[in-house]
Design a protein around this motif. Structure first.
Motif, short mmCIF file in Angstrom:
data_model
loop_
_atom_site.label_atom_id
_atom_site.label_comp_id
_atom_site.label_asym_id
_atom_site.label_seq_id
_atom_site.Cartn_x
_atom_site.Cartn_y
_atom_site.Cartn_z
N SER A 31 0.82 -1.21 0.00
CA SER A 31 0.00 0.00 0.00
C SER A 31 0.86 1.27 0.00
N GLU A 32 1.91 1.27 0.80
CA GLU A 32 2.80 2.43 0.85
C GLU A 32 3.53 2.63 -0.47
N ALA A 33 3.90 1.55 -1.13
CA ALA A 33 4.58 1.66 -2.43
C ALA A 33 3.67 2.37 -3.44
N VAL A 34 2.41 1.97 -3.47
CA VAL A 34 1.46 2.58 -4.40
C VAL A 34 1.14 4.01 -4.00
N THR A 35 0.86 4.23 -2.71
CA THR A 35 0.48 5.56 -2.22
C THR A 35 1.60 6.57 -2.41
N ARG A 36 2.82 6.18 -2.09
CA ARG A 36 3.97 7.09 -2.18
C ARG A 36 4.62 7.10 -3.56
N ALA A 37 4.21 6.15 -4.42
CA ALA A 37 4.79 6.00 -5.77
C ALA A 37 6.30 5.82 -5.70
N VAL A 38 6.72 4.94 -4.79
CA VAL A 38 8.14 4.61 -4.63
C VAL A 38 8.28 3.10 -4.45
N THR A 39 9.50 2.63 -4.49
CA THR A 39 9.79 1.25 -4.17
C THR A 39 9.82 1.10 -2.65
N VAL A 40 9.18 0.05 -2.15
CA VAL A 40 9.19 -0.23 -0.71
C VAL A 40 9.64 -1.67 -0.51
N ARG A 41 10.52 -1.84 0.45
CA ARG A 41 11.12 -3.16 0.70
C ARG A 41 10.86 -3.59 2.13
N VAL A 42 10.57 -4.89 2.30
CA VAL A 42 10.46 -5.49 3.62
C VAL A 42 11.69 -6.38 3.76
N VAL A 43 12.48 -6.14 4.82
CA VAL A 43 13.77 -6.82 4.97
C VAL A 43 13.82 -7.54 6.31
N SER A 44 14.14 -8.82 6.26
CA SER A 44 14.31 -9.62 7.47
C SER A 44 15.53 -9.13 8.25
N ASN A 45 15.47 -9.23 9.57
CA ASN A 45 16.63 -8.89 10.40
C ASN A 45 17.70 -9.97 10.40
N ASN A 46 17.38 -11.15 9.80
CA ASN A 46 18.31 -12.28 9.88
C ASN A 46 18.23 -13.17 8.64
N GLY A 47 18.46 -12.62 7.48
CA GLY A 47 18.44 -13.43 6.25
C GLY A 47 17.09 -14.07 6.00
N ASN A 48 17.07 -15.36 5.68
CA ASN A 48 15.82 -16.06 5.39
C ASN A 48 15.04 -16.45 6.64
N ASP A 49 15.61 -16.21 7.82
CA ASP A 49 14.92 -16.47 9.08
C ASP A 49 14.25 -15.16 9.53
N TRP A 50 12.94 -15.12 9.44
CA TRP A 50 12.17 -13.91 9.76
C TRP A 50 11.72 -13.89 11.22
N SER A 51 12.12 -14.88 12.01
CA SER A 51 11.69 -15.00 13.40
C SER A 51 12.15 -13.84 14.27
N ASN A 52 13.25 -13.19 13.90
CA ASN A 52 13.80 -12.09 14.70
C ASN A 52 13.30 -10.73 14.27
N GLY A 53 12.27 -10.70 13.42
CA GLY A 53 11.66 -9.45 13.02
C GLY A 53 12.13 -8.96 11.66
N TRP A 54 11.64 -7.77 11.29
CA TRP A 54 11.92 -7.20 9.97
C TRP A 54 11.62 -5.71 10.00
N ILE A 55 12.05 -5.04 8.95
CA ILE A 55 11.75 -3.62 8.79
C ILE A 55 11.07 -3.40 7.45
N VAL A 56 10.29 -2.35 7.37
CA VAL A 56 9.70 -1.90 6.11
C VAL A 56 10.35 -0.56 5.82
N GLU A 57 10.89 -0.42 4.61
CA GLU A 57 11.60 0.82 4.28
C GLU A 57 11.31 1.25 2.86
N THR A 58 11.31 2.56 2.66
CA THR A 58 11.20 3.09 1.30
C THR A 58 12.60 3.05 0.69
N VAL A 59 12.65 2.87 -0.61
CA VAL A 59 13.93 2.83 -1.31
C VAL A 59 13.90 3.93 -2.37
N PRO A 60 14.37 5.12 -2.00
CA PRO A 60 14.32 6.23 -2.95
C PRO A 60 15.31 6.03 -4.10
#
Length: 135
Positions: A31-60
């Protein structure tokens, strides 16, 4: 006497909560990618193991990524949340760049079909699957 064991129900609820949290953040990122008209990435804190959380970030196009949401891990110690990749990128039109990606929530060491699976297709849409096999 006569009380059912709630272990299975509790475990099922924790698996569902884990995969729903990830699904919700994927929907937010799309939704943020479309609304802001930018690339948005969700990144795991630990590679392919998402158990330790993640961040959502815009990629200008120019400059450093900007974090717009952080989700801490904090899953129960016996749960594992893994994915085909350590990140998921949404384009400004809501599509994602990697084709089909699968994310699985399982009880650690469980090889039965009691897991929860989240599939993200190239259009960016997600599908939740219960009864997924665990690795």
């Amino acid at each position: 006497y006569g009380l059912p064991r709630l272990t299975g129900t509790s475990q099922s609820s924790r698996l569902t909560a884990a995969i729903n949290t990830l699904s919700g953040d994927f929907a937010f990122a799309r939704s943020e990618a479309v609304t802001r008209a930018v690339t948005v990435r969700v990144v795991s804190n630990n590679g392919n193991d998402w158990s330790n959380g993640w961040i959502v970030e815009t990629v200008p196009a120019v400059g450093a990524p900007v974090t717009i949401r952080t989700t801490a891990g904090g899953l129960a110690t016996n749960l594992l949340l893994t994915g085909d990749a350590g990140s998921l990128t949404y384009n400004s039109d809501g599509t994602q760049t990697a084709g089909l990606l699968t994310f699985t929530a399982c009880k650690t060491g469980d090889v039965t079909p009691h897991g929860r699976e989240l599939r993200v297709i190239a259009t960016g849409r997600v599908k939740l699957v219960t009864g997924a096999g665990c690795p």
